[in-house]
Enzyme design. Sequence first.
Site, PDB file in Angstrom:
ATOM      1  N   ARG A  41       0.613  -1.142  -0.320  1.00  0.00           N
ATOM      2  CA  ARG A  41      -0.467  -0.231   0.493  1.00  0.00           C
ATOM      3  C   ARG A  41       0.894   1.047   0.009  1.00  0.00           C
ATOM      4  O   ARG A  41       2.047   1.183  -0.128  1.00  0.00           O
ATOM      5  CB  ARG A  41      -1.013  -0.204   1.698  1.00  0.00           C
ATOM      6  CG  ARG A  41      -0.010  -0.087   2.474  1.00  0.00           C
ATOM      7  CD  ARG A  41      -0.693   0.514   3.391  1.00  0.00           C
ATOM      8  NE  ARG A  41      -0.774   1.909   3.842  1.00  0.00           N
ATOM      9  CZ  ARG A  41       0.945   2.451   3.477  1.00  0.00           C
ATOM     10  NH1 ARG A  41       1.778   1.789   3.908  1.00  0.00           N
ATOM     11  NH2 ARG A  41       0.889   3.808   3.685  1.00  0.00           N
ATOM     12  N   ALA A  43       1.040   5.197  -2.404  1.00  0.00           N
ATOM     13  CA  ALA A  43       0.720   5.024  -3.695  1.00  0.00           C
ATOM     14  C   ALA A  43       1.845   5.575  -4.345  1.00  0.00           C
ATOM     15  O   ALA A  43       2.164   5.034  -5.120  1.00  0.00           O
ATOM     16  CB  ALA A  43      -0.018   6.828  -3.499  1.00  0.00           C
ATOM     17  N   ARG A  79      -7.557  -0.579  -7.512  1.00  0.00           N
ATOM     18  CA  ARG A  79      -7.289   0.491  -5.697  1.00  0.00           C
ATOM     19  C   ARG A  79      -7.884   1.753  -6.438  1.00  0.00           C
ATOM     20  O   ARG A  79      -6.503   2.246  -7.209  1.00  0.00           O
ATOM     21  CB  ARG A  79      -6.717   1.307  -5.398  1.00  0.00           C
ATOM     22  CG  ARG A  79      -6.621  -0.329  -3.497  1.00  0.00           C
ATOM     23  CD  ARG A  79      -5.367  -0.055  -2.796  1.00  0.00           C
ATOM     24  NE  ARG A  79      -6.648   0.328  -1.737  1.00  0.00           N
ATOM     25  CZ  ARG A  79      -5.652   1.155  -1.051  1.00  0.00           C
ATOM     26  NH1 ARG A  79      -4.210   1.044  -0.632  1.00  0.00           N
ATOM     27  NH2 ARG A  79      -6.346   2.125   0.153  1.00  0.00           N
ATOM     28  N   GLN A 185      -2.745   2.158  10.049  1.00  0.00           N
ATOM     29  CA  GLN A 185      -1.769   2.429   9.123  1.00  0.00           C
ATOM     30  C   GLN A 185      -0.030   3.758   9.833  1.00  0.00           C
ATOM     31  O   GLN A 185       1.377   3.527   9.991  1.00  0.00           O
ATOM     32  CB  GLN A 185      -1.571   3.384   8.038  1.00  0.00           C
ATOM     33  CG  GLN A 185      -1.800   2.596   6.995  1.00  0.00           C
ATOM     34  CD  GLN A 185      -4.100   2.688   6.975  1.00  0.00           C
ATOM     35  OE1 GLN A 185      -3.912   2.535   7.930  1.00  0.00           O
ATOM     36  NE2 GLN A 185      -4.153   2.101   5.262  1.00  0.00           N
ATOM     37  N   ASP A 226      -2.723  11.222  -2.545  1.00  0.00           N
ATOM     38  CA  ASP A 226      -2.883   9.483  -3.433  1.00  0.00           C
ATOM     39  C   ASP A 226      -2.805   9.968  -5.279  1.00  0.00           C
ATOM     40  O   ASP A 226      -3.544   9.474  -5.570  1.00  0.00           O
ATOM     41  CB  ASP A 226      -3.714   8.876  -3.352  1.00  0.00           C
ATOM     42  CG  ASP A 226      -3.610   7.522  -1.561  1.00  0.00           C
ATOM     43  OD1 ASP A 226      -3.031   8.477  -0.641  1.00  0.00           O
ATOM     44  OD2 ASP A 226      -2.519   6.519  -2.578  1.00  0.00           O
ATOM     45  N   ASN A 236      -6.137  12.042  -0.078  1.00  0.00           N
ATOM     46  CA  ASN A 236      -4.879  11.811   0.728  1.00  0.00           C
ATOM     47  C   ASN A 236      -5.868  10.765   1.732  1.00  0.00           C
ATOM     48  O   ASN A 236      -7.039  10.534   1.764  1.00  0.00           O
ATOM     49  CB  ASN A 236      -4.635  12.487   1.315  1.00  0.00           C
ATOM     50  CG  ASN A 236      -3.257  11.749   2.097  1.00  0.00           C
ATOM     51  OD1 ASN A 236      -2.225  10.661   1.687  1.00  0.00           O
ATOM     52  ND2 ASN A 236      -2.520  11.815   3.445  1.00  0.00           N
ATOM     53  N   LYS A 237      -5.182   9.884   2.198  1.00  0.00           N
ATOM     54  CA  LYS A 237      -6.158   9.260   3.666  1.00  0.00           C
ATOM     55  C   LYS A 237      -6.985  10.043   3.987  1.00  0.00           C
ATOM     56  O   LYS A 237      -6.690  11.270   4.188  1.00  0.00           O
ATOM     57  CB  LYS A 237      -4.846   8.608   3.975  1.00  0.00           C
ATOM     58  CG  LYS A 237      -5.299   7.780   6.266  1.00  0.00           C
ATOM     59  CD  LYS A 237      -6.375   6.625   5.093  1.00  0.00           C
ATOM     60  CE  LYS A 237      -5.973   5.653   4.395  1.00  0.00           C
ATOM     61  NZ  LYS A 237      -6.754   4.670   3.666  1.00  0.00           N
TER      62      LYS A 237
HETATM   63  O1  MRU Z   1      -4.802   3.311   1.622  1.00  0.00           O
HETATM   64  P1  MRU Z   1      -3.566   3.709   1.853  1.00  0.00           P
HETATM   65  O2  MRU Z   1      -2.988   2.782   3.194  1.00  0.00           O
HETATM   66  O3  MRU Z   1      -2.403   3.086   0.810  1.00  0.00           O
HETATM   67  O4  MRU Z   1      -3.485   5.022   2.121  1.00  0.00           O
HETATM   68  C1  MRU Z   1      -2.009   5.406   1.464  1.00  0.00           C
HETATM   69  C2  MRU Z   1      -2.205   6.601   2.193  1.00  0.00           C
HETATM   70  O5  MRU Z   1      -3.137   8.202   2.294  1.00  0.00           O
HETATM   71  C3  MRU Z   1      -0.593   7.795   1.876  1.00  0.00           C
HETATM   72  O6  MRU Z   1      -1.063   8.642   2.626  1.00  0.00           O
HETATM   73  C4  MRU Z   1      -0.862   8.296   0.271  1.00  0.00           C
HETATM   74  O7  MRU Z   1      -0.625   7.135   0.036  1.00  0.00           O
HETATM   75  C5  MRU Z   1       0.861   8.360  -0.015  1.00  0.00           C
HETATM   76  S1  MRU Z   1       2.151   7.402   0.892  1.00  0.00           S
HETATM   77  C6  MRU Z   1       3.273   8.324   0.536  1.00  0.00           C
END
Ligand code: MRU
Length: 336
Positions: A41, A43, A79, A185, A226, A236-237
């Site tokens: 996981r 991005a 995704r 995470q 993302d 983003n998350k």
């Molecule tokens: O669902 P995830 O864990 O893949 O979400 C990840 C995020 O939101 C990160 O902040 C994003 O991918 C940037 S990772 C450098």
Amino acid sequence: MRLAAPAVEVLDQTMLPQREVWLRIETVAAMCEAIAALRVRGAPLLGICGAAGMALAGEERGTTDGALRAAAEEISATRPTAVELSWGARVAMHAALAEADEPGARRARLWQFAGDHMERRKREDLALARHGAALLPEGAAVLTHCNTGALATGGIGTALGVIRVAHAEGRLAHCYATETRPLLQGARLTAWELARAGIPASLLPDTAAAALIASGRIQAVITGADRIAMNGDSANKIGTYGLAVVAARHGVPFYIAAPWTTIDAGCDSGREIPIEFRPDEEVGGFGGQRWSPEGLGAYNPAFDVTPGELVSAIITEAGVARAPYGSSLAELVAQP
Ligand code: MRU
């Protein structure tokens, strides 16, 4: 991730921090399962997975135009928000299709593309982190969300890479990391990376972030992304948008750190960014344990979109973009 043609090996992030388990992946279906289950996981790492998934497709399904196009679509659909996943699959596919229609040559090109992209990510992470660290004041305490470290990129990370470089330069006082419900995470992955790097850090419940920002104890909020639209709107998350609103309310800068591959030149605004929704069970429990009543539904978007007007700067390996993002991001993506 390790490329071990005809397979790839990935660290199963769902097992961290209790166990470090490496999985051997040999098929496109297994790669898609690992992506959907968040074994891999983040991005930028998903960009590498997209490319590596195409190398697996070449081995498993052959290298005809039809086989490669179908595999790229299948991987990209796993995704939808993280644009790098489809970027990695699509650009790898085009690199292979540019070769003569000969399976050996196309397979070799797919593995080479995935390997080159992994190496490039390491170099670009470092450049990004240096640009970002320079923005932080001496002795800064920062707040970050989700996991944006080595686990999420294969390099030193994006937002967490900035934090690592600032710490190495002696300019970081403290890192606050949100736990990042529902899949933790922050609590599982960022906390693990911060501890291994020896960075002074505190974990906080997501619900404590607004009060922390209001307390005046942090000098910047910094997260990854993302997908970034050309007007600076950044997905983003889930929870990132709320952090940006509170940061703006209290005059704390809110930074996005992401490689240029996160900028989607085909996306004018955040309204066009597809948001991934995840299963109800992720909210109702964790790790196979359920704590809310059976049958109760959930609202579980994996991401939200922060409007560009709340983003103080977007930090990339090619430099720092500021508002107006329409022109600053266009300049960045136009760079070779
Ligand atoms: O669902 P995830 O864990 O893949 O979400 C990840 C995020 O939101 C990160 O902040 C994003 O991918 C940037 S990772 C450098």
